[in-house]
Design a protein around this motif. Structure first.
Motif, PDB file in Angstrom:
ATOM      1  N   PHE A  26       4.441   3.554  12.820  1.00 53.28           N
ATOM      2  CA  PHE A  26       4.044   2.989  11.529  1.00 53.28           C
ATOM      3  C   PHE A  26       5.197   2.214  10.887  1.00 53.28           C
ATOM      4  O   PHE A  26       4.986   1.156  10.292  1.00 53.28           O
ATOM      5  CB  PHE A  26       3.543   4.092  10.597  1.00 53.28           C
ATOM      6  CG  PHE A  26       3.022   3.565   9.300  1.00 53.28           C
ATOM      7  CD1 PHE A  26       1.822   2.858   9.245  1.00 53.28           C
ATOM      8  CD2 PHE A  26       3.724   3.747   8.125  1.00 53.28           C
ATOM      9  CE1 PHE A  26       1.346   2.346   8.051  1.00 53.28           C
ATOM     10  CE2 PHE A  26       3.259   3.241   6.926  1.00 53.28           C
ATOM     11  CZ  PHE A  26       2.061   2.534   6.888  1.00 53.28           C
ATOM     12  N   LEU A  27       6.422   2.722  11.020  1.00 51.00           N
ATOM     13  CA  LEU A  27       7.583   1.999  10.484  1.00 51.00           C
ATOM     14  C   LEU A  27       7.748   0.648  11.179  1.00 51.00           C
ATOM     15  O   LEU A  27       8.089  -0.347  10.537  1.00 51.00           O
ATOM     16  CB  LEU A  27       8.853   2.836  10.620  1.00 51.00           C
ATOM     17  CG  LEU A  27       8.927   4.055   9.700  1.00 51.00           C
ATOM     18  CD1 LEU A  27      10.139   4.912  10.060  1.00 51.00           C
ATOM     19  CD2 LEU A  27       8.973   3.633   8.243  1.00 51.00           C
ATOM     20  N   GLN A  30       5.158  -1.606   9.654  1.00 47.68           N
ATOM     21  CA  GLN A  30       5.610  -2.056   8.332  1.00 47.68           C
ATOM     22  C   GLN A  30       6.666  -3.148   8.439  1.00 47.68           C
ATOM     23  O   GLN A  30       6.607  -4.150   7.719  1.00 47.68           O
ATOM     24  CB  GLN A  30       6.192  -0.884   7.530  1.00 47.68           C
ATOM     25  CG  GLN A  30       5.157  -0.011   6.890  1.00 47.68           C
ATOM     26  CD  GLN A  30       5.818   1.039   6.021  1.00 47.68           C
ATOM     27  OE1 GLN A  30       6.696   1.777   6.460  1.00 47.68           O
ATOM     28  NE2 GLN A  30       5.381   1.103   4.780  1.00 47.68           N
ATOM     29  N   ARG A  31       7.636  -2.968   9.339  1.00 47.33           N
ATOM     30  CA  ARG A  31       8.682  -3.990   9.516  1.00 47.33           C
ATOM     31  C   ARG A  31       8.074  -5.308  10.009  1.00 47.33           C
ATOM     32  O   ARG A  31       8.486  -6.387   9.584  1.00 47.33           O
ATOM     33  CB  ARG A  31       9.758  -3.497  10.472  1.00 47.33           C
ATOM     34  CG  ARG A  31      10.731  -2.527   9.828  1.00 47.33           C
ATOM     35  CD  ARG A  31      11.946  -2.290  10.692  1.00 47.33           C
ATOM     36  NE  ARG A  31      11.651  -1.520  11.881  1.00 47.33           N
ATOM     37  CZ  ARG A  31      11.723  -0.207  11.972  1.00 47.33           C
ATOM     38  NH1 ARG A  31      12.101   0.503  10.936  1.00 47.33           N
ATOM     39  NH2 ARG A  31      11.442   0.411  13.105  1.00 47.33           N
ATOM     40  N   VAL A  33       4.958  -6.371   9.446  1.00 51.42           N
ATOM     41  CA  VAL A  33       4.238  -6.947   8.307  1.00 51.42           C
ATOM     42  C   VAL A  33       5.221  -7.668   7.393  1.00 51.42           C
ATOM     43  O   VAL A  33       4.996  -8.822   6.992  1.00 51.42           O
ATOM     44  CB  VAL A  33       3.459  -5.860   7.530  1.00 51.42           C
ATOM     45  CG1 VAL A  33       3.008  -6.371   6.168  1.00 51.42           C
ATOM     46  CG2 VAL A  33       2.260  -5.370   8.333  1.00 51.42           C
ATOM     47  N   GLU A  34       6.324  -7.011   7.071  1.00 54.32           N
ATOM     48  CA  GLU A  34       7.326  -7.621   6.198  1.00 54.32           C
ATOM     49  C   GLU A  34       7.935  -8.867   6.832  1.00 54.32           C
ATOM     50  O   GLU A  34       8.173  -9.872   6.156  1.00 54.32           O
ATOM     51  CB  GLU A  34       8.402  -6.592   5.851  1.00 54.32           C
ATOM     52  CG  GLU A  34       7.867  -5.494   4.946  1.00 54.32           C
ATOM     53  CD  GLU A  34       8.780  -4.276   4.872  1.00 54.32           C
ATOM     54  OE1 GLU A  34       9.869  -4.281   5.500  1.00 54.32           O
ATOM     55  OE2 GLU A  34       8.380  -3.307   4.201  1.00 54.32           O
ATOM     56  N   ALA A  65       0.210  -5.242  12.846  1.00 48.03           N
ATOM     57  CA  ALA A  65       0.606  -5.980  11.642  1.00 48.03           C
ATOM     58  C   ALA A  65      -0.305  -7.185  11.420  1.00 48.03           C
ATOM     59  O   ALA A  65      -0.706  -7.464  10.285  1.00 48.03           O
ATOM     60  CB  ALA A  65       2.065  -6.425  11.752  1.00 48.03           C
TER      61      ALA A  65
END
Length: 167
Positions: A26-27, A30-31, A33-34, A65
């Motif tokens: 999940f991290l 998130q990275r 997506v960012e 993502a």
């Protein structure tokens, strides 16, 4: 004592140890997506809400993502080859491969021959043209080109308005 106590899953009640820990995955999502929404690359915001299917845990985090950023419109299971967007760039990819990634839509189909001609005339090799088409209908030009030119990766997603949620 407390050390022998087994915590239970809040969703299904089974022992929490029976589940796979997806925190690290999940991290990575998130990275990704960012990264895809880096302010230097786009002004579009990250969706306020999004969900991932249970199958998403088996996807490359970058694919997940893309699913999040498109509010579910991008579904790797429906996009031709579920792994082709990122796995083709593994150790099998030619050294130095340059990917030219181009978003497009139905309104821009008339420019597709010019886009391809400009790509084809570039002297750098190896190269590929990745065309992501979010429109009401696919590009006849790139559908045909992708069948005869292996450097072309063409994906069409039937979107009438890519800024709205799918559901």
């Amino acid at each position: 004592g407390n050390s022998s106590r087994i915590s239970a899953c809040k969703s299904c009640g089974c022992p929490a140890s029976a589940h796979t820990d997806l925190t690290e995955w999940f991290l990575h999502v998130q990275r990704s997506v960012e990264h895809f929404r880096d302010g230097r690359l786009t002004r579009r915001l990250i969706p306020a809400r999004s969900t991932l299917s249970v199958d998403a845990q088996h996807w490359d985090p970058r694919v997940a993502a893309l699913n999040v950023l498109t509010c579910g419109w991008y579904d790797p299971g429906l996009s031709g080859s579920s792994a082709s967007l990122f796995q083709r760039h593994s150790s099998r990819a030619p050294a130095g491969l340059i990917s030219v990634c181009v978003p497009t839509s139905t309104i821009r189909h008339a420019f597709h021959p010019l886009l391809y001609r400009n790509f084809d005339h570039q002297t750098y090799n190896p190269k590929e043209l990745v065309v992501i088409d979010t429109g009401e209908k696919p590009s006849p030009f790139f559908e045909a080109k992708a069948r005869v030119d292996e450097r072309i990766v063409y994906r069409w997603f039937p979107v009438t308005d890519s800024t709205t949620d799918k559901g």
